[in-house]
Motif scaffolding. Sequence first.
Motif, short mmCIF file in Angstrom:
data_model
loop_
_atom_site.label_atom_id
_atom_site.label_comp_id
_atom_site.label_asym_id
_atom_site.label_seq_id
_atom_site.Cartn_x
_atom_site.Cartn_y
_atom_site.Cartn_z
N HIS A 1 -36.12 -8.09 35.33
CA HIS A 1 -34.70 -8.32 34.77
C HIS A 1 -33.86 -9.26 35.73
O HIS A 1 -32.76 -9.48 35.58
CB HIS A 1 -33.97 -7.12 34.78
CG HIS A 1 -34.11 -6.11 35.86
ND1 HIS A 1 -33.21 -6.29 36.80
CD2 HIS A 1 -35.08 -5.16 36.31
CE1 HIS A 1 -33.60 -5.50 37.89
NE2 HIS A 1 -34.69 -4.68 37.66
N LEU A 2 -34.60 -9.72 36.94
CA LEU A 2 -33.69 -10.31 38.00
C LEU A 2 -33.41 -11.92 37.43
O LEU A 2 -34.40 -12.54 36.93
CB LEU A 2 -34.23 -10.18 39.14
CG LEU A 2 -34.54 -8.75 39.82
CD1 LEU A 2 -35.22 -8.88 41.23
CD2 LEU A 2 -33.18 -8.19 40.13
N THR B 1 -30.20 -8.55 34.60
CA THR B 1 -29.26 -8.40 35.82
C THR B 1 -28.31 -9.67 35.63
O THR B 1 -28.83 -10.71 35.85
CB THR B 1 -29.84 -8.12 37.27
OG1 THR B 1 -30.35 -6.76 36.96
CG2 THR B 1 -28.84 -8.34 38.20
N ARG C 1 -35.92 -1.62 33.65
CA ARG C 1 -34.39 -1.99 33.18
C ARG C 1 -34.31 -3.08 32.38
O ARG C 1 -34.76 -4.43 32.73
CB ARG C 1 -33.71 -2.38 34.59
CG ARG C 1 -32.21 -2.77 34.33
CD ARG C 1 -31.79 -3.59 35.61
NE ARG C 1 -30.57 -4.27 35.39
CZ ARG C 1 -29.21 -4.25 35.26
NH1 ARG C 1 -28.83 -2.97 35.37
NH2 ARG C 1 -28.52 -5.16 34.69
N SER D 1 -29.58 -4.34 44.52
CA SER D 1 -30.23 -4.76 43.50
C SER D 1 -29.69 -5.89 42.91
O SER D 1 -30.02 -6.58 41.83
CB SER D 1 -29.83 -3.55 42.28
OG SER D 1 -28.64 -3.61 42.20
N GLN D 2 -29.09 -6.51 43.94
CA GLN D 2 -28.48 -7.88 43.61
C GLN D 2 -29.44 -9.03 44.30
O GLN D 2 -29.01 -9.74 45.05
CB GLN D 2 -26.89 -8.19 44.24
CG GLN D 2 -26.01 -7.34 43.47
CD GLN D 2 -24.37 -7.31 44.36
OE1 GLN D 2 -24.46 -6.84 45.13
NE2 GLN D 2 -23.71 -7.97 43.60
#
Lengths: 349, 349, 349, 349
Positions: A267-268, A85, A81, A234-235
């Motif tokens: 991407h976090l 995020t 990704r 995905s949070q």
Amino acid sequence: MVIVMKENCPKRQVGEVLAVIRQYDLNPRIISPAPRVIVGVVEDLDKKLFDQLTRAVSEMEGVDAVEMFGTSWKLVSRSFRPERTTINVAGQVIGGREQAVIAGPCAVESLENILEIAASVKEAGATFLRGGAFKPRTSPYSFRGLGEEGLKYLAEASRLTGLPVVTEVITRRDLPLVAEYAGILQIGARNMQNFALLEAVGELDKPVLLKRGLMATVKELLLSAEYILAKGNSQVILCERGIRTFEKETRNTLDISAVPLLKQLSHLPVIVDPSHAVGKRELVPAVALAAIAAGADGLMIEVHPDPDYALSDGRQSMTLEAFRDLMRLVGSVREAVCDAYNSGGVLCP
Amino acid sequence: MVIVMKENCPKRQVGEVLAVIRQYDLNPRIISPAPRVIVGVVEDLDKKLFDQLTRAVSEMEGVDAVEMFGTSWKLVSRSFRPERTTINVAGQVIGGREQAVIAGPCAVESLENILEIAASVKEAGATFLRGGAFKPRTSPYSFRGLGEEGLKYLAEASRLTGLPVVTEVITRRDLPLVAEYAGILQIGARNMQNFALLEAVGELDKPVLLKRGLMATVKELLLSAEYILAKGNSQVILCERGIRTFEKETRNTLDISAVPLLKQLSHLPVIVDPSHAVGKRELVPAVALAAIAAGADGLMIEVHPDPDYALSDGRQSMTLEAFRDLMRLVGSVREAVCDAYNSGGVLCP
Amino acid sequence: MVIVMKENCPKRQVGEVLAVIRQYDLNPRIISPAPRVIVGVVEDLDKKLFDQLTRAVSEMEGVDAVEMFGTSWKLVSRSFRPERTTINVAGQVIGGREQAVIAGPCAVESLENILEIAASVKEAGATFLRGGAFKPRTSPYSFRGLGEEGLKYLAEASRLTGLPVVTEVITRRDLPLVAEYAGILQIGARNMQNFALLEAVGELDKPVLLKRGLMATVKELLLSAEYILAKGNSQVILCERGIRTFEKETRNTLDISAVPLLKQLSHLPVIVDPSHAVGKRELVPAVALAAIAAGADGLMIEVHPDPDYALSDGRQSMTLEAFRDLMRLVGSVREAVCDAYNSGGVLCP
Amino acid sequence: MVIVMKENCPKRQVGEVLAVIRQYDLNPRIISPAPRVIVGVVEDLDKKLFDQLTRAVSEMEGVDAVEMFGTSWKLVSRSFRPERTTINVAGQVIGGREQAVIAGPCAVESLENILEIAASVKEAGATFLRGGAFKPRTSPYSFRGLGEEGLKYLAEASRLTGLPVVTEVITRRDLPLVAEYAGILQIGARNMQNFALLEAVGELDKPVLLKRGLMATVKELLLSAEYILAKGNSQVILCERGIRTFEKETRNTLDISAVPLLKQLSHLPVIVDPSHAVGKRELVPAVALAAIAAGADGLMIEVHPDPDYALSDGRQSMTLEAFRDLMRLVGSVREAVCDAYNSGGVLCP
């Protein structure tokens, strides 16, 4: 790298594939059991080694297909990704242009206490309220928090200030209760590899703040996050909070390079907890600014109106005044680096 | 704490004092031998424990006087010298308002190479030129530098650019030669506890950059600096360059909290070497900015025009272009924090 | 692996070889400079990777020959010398059937003191006498030993008991003096990477006891030994003495698995110093027996008639009585394992 | 040390007591909340400091009583229970004269596989059978064991050989199921501070094998054991299995001195897992013997008939033949030291 075996292939053929992979000093693992075995190789392979291993394995008996998936994690990866995020809780964003600041006491002590702190940190610029109601303690004889009563106090403070609550959940059994009150569920350092708890929060639709274990590598932190994402949530916010080293002048050693490293690999969003890292309030401000300069998306800071009288972690809690001064500097440093971290230049490997 | 014994007091009396101190789980040491023994207690003692120990010891036979000197080091301490030390080398200052930036290759490779780098880093804003002519190497079979030839190349680069040279000295025998060419003598991490070398540079009138050992505590770094100051040379710059931990994604783990801690304990300037700390060039910029935000007085960065072809440490060397971009950001972050670090506020414990 | 370049080949060709090797995530180094450059790859390469790299490199411009030498060290390796090295000092053997036991005080305090200890430890079964005359100290204000006077006391104790002396040398300048008195020259943990000192003792014909640094890996210890052997002195004894970790109940953490690992990799004898490793005398006996059971060729133990009154390291010194009791047990454990370590069976990888 | 406050004393008075204790650089904690607050000081205090602190605190407002309880743990302490704990499972004893040996594969792979191993290790002298049915895995994509099916295979192997089963429980939810099959419940290193799980096994009447966490100090291990004993289950076996350090030649670093240290501090039996500590099968035998020589009550060893084809941890599993050879040596070393560890002499601090 993933090797998919043929359905119902004999166990010996799987063993032979494992043995060949081990000759490259790699450590293969069974990702999926019979009847259709999948073998994973989670070490990073450069192109050459990948090609070589593919050649070696793909002709073996029982092998159906060989696929690259690059790294041992998948869903947390930037290759999976590319865009970053961002997490939005009641209008407060983590991973966006502004830094997020989670502030509050180590443990909730009383209603008055948490209301005072919440009002002050909000005024100083905090965007989230922290406070422990369920506390994991090294000794069975230590204060373990006020439990549900503490959660109610946090809720009241949140209602009055508008700051969403970040609070820790320490068992699967408490999860429904804590999730009712929390804006963000915190998984503490000791539970970073409590895989059952990770999977349980992975099944909720609620942001999770995952703290790095005291002795966990950056890769292990990412694999623990993968447990949560693999269940559908995905949070996830990653939190560097210091690792255990030989140096004893500070409580732990903040691994500042973990910030750019995590952002390079995943991407976090990444935040930093300087309070637990250094354990001495007078060192917290400098380290907090360092975290922002290194590209962290936010901070988690312990604040108490009267730290020397705090029931827990008083040594590392900042006063309300000092926190206010720090917030101004945090804004200036963020301002100085923010564009560069978003521009794709030298700060964005 | 220091216990001065009476002249020619019997050895047994000294032993009894040692035994009493050990009952407090302290580790006394003989600072000065007979005929007038001085016993030192270098652990930090709070006021209460100091008073208690003083009472216990001062009435003992053979004890002449008990004095506090607070910490195990003296000359490096901020209590000894409250104002900050600044170091001036040919007009370039370390410890002043502007950050110092020491840049250059790991090893000097050739005259052309060092001239190209020196011109570039100067243009980008570096204030000192680094480059190794004598290299300590883990294996006896590795390239150990060009020796005096390398020093001459550095001198030529310095002459053309005006940048003073920072270069490592690894033995007492080479010291006169290296001191002739160096503006600042570097003591590398492996030599941080080479006490003979520390004393030798302590006898010169030449600034010394002292790197923290891979496994040295902050207190041990200060004690090594004390060796240099005790010989009369007070121009010492402390350098945090990463410590050895379990994390292997980075070469070492930069101990960012060492920056404010060293500045709290000592008046000496503190710089950071992000290149050796992280070992991967793409992570160097974020960590360099973190160091400045944490209050470091400067940076030491490896730069090479063509890092993949460098003879040594290519993986961690920045390109000249990336270094130029980084320098602009360093200035902005310094600007954002500099006043606060000089104002006596929350950043100045 | 070693790549020999053609004489006077252009530097760019060397750079290209380095770049290719780095694509395999290896870290090549220049072993020998121009005009005939030799590039070394010191990482362990399995057969497959070695073949692949050989193919990749051997056709490149400027490359003359590619040779395997297996590991980054050569002279210390068991592949270089399959039979075990034994060291004989005045009839006392290290590396033979009987364990060697080096015992004595941390620092030589007085003639009477060292004579008493020497007589006692000899009677209890020690085979060498230890004692520090030149002591490296973290603080410049600590007692640094009696110097030459201490050496003379050791010599007298040795003359009376027949025990050869093991004592530390801390600078190249003191080396001729210390070598005159010592049966075995000790290089302390802090000097394990003082390469100039290693080369200086490498030029003598005198056994060297090389202690592992607090922060050194097993491979780095072997590379430091290689420095000594490369200068012609092959009488080196390796000494594990604890590494620095997060655990603070013991002074250091003894790395017991280093014993079989060092013996698997090298032909040199290996001894263990439990006193510095654990730092508490009551734990020394159990750890000493563990070392013998793990295959160590000997022990180095601090003993003092009255440890609480010792001038240095009293906390970790055993009493003479306890040492005597321990020696009996050491003999029994050695008896139980000695044959198995010499038989080529499960204990001899 | 424990300070009992008066019932319903004002919170401010508690705060003042905390503040006074902190002046001694101690870290007080609330052991029991209002209305009758109890403050604990878990650091070790020598007699002098205890007296001084007692004087300082006992006259303060709100303080009812001051009591010594010596250390932060109570039930696990040797001062609480001087005689050693022995644990008997179906006739097999841990903590007695003979060493206990727990052997088997990392993961249960199939019925045939576990039956073969169980028969072999029993013949070689093992006294317990190990095998994982529920495996905690760093990556969510790795093989996590056969679950209940694996437990059934273990039960069958146990029935045929008479060896009681040692197997890991990783969640509170699985506990009833696992407890049905296990003779000893294993709490793995990652769960050492999963306090909810510790309390859950504390409520059972079933022996617990508690492994030290990778990042845990000896004191933290004892505090985790205290959680189990505090719930009423005193059948706890402590297991040293290596800690995480900078050394990477071995999987972890076995902390051999933890064995005598744990036995000095606690009455609980102590065993060692050399397989996970070193991670390389050829080093396991030497380290296993070291553990016995250091006074361990037993060993836990991974054994597999064909390690290179094992589904998990093949690199560290011994072959059945090697295990048989090792068992003979284990017996000899135990014989050499057993009496001395029971005699109250130099090995029994």
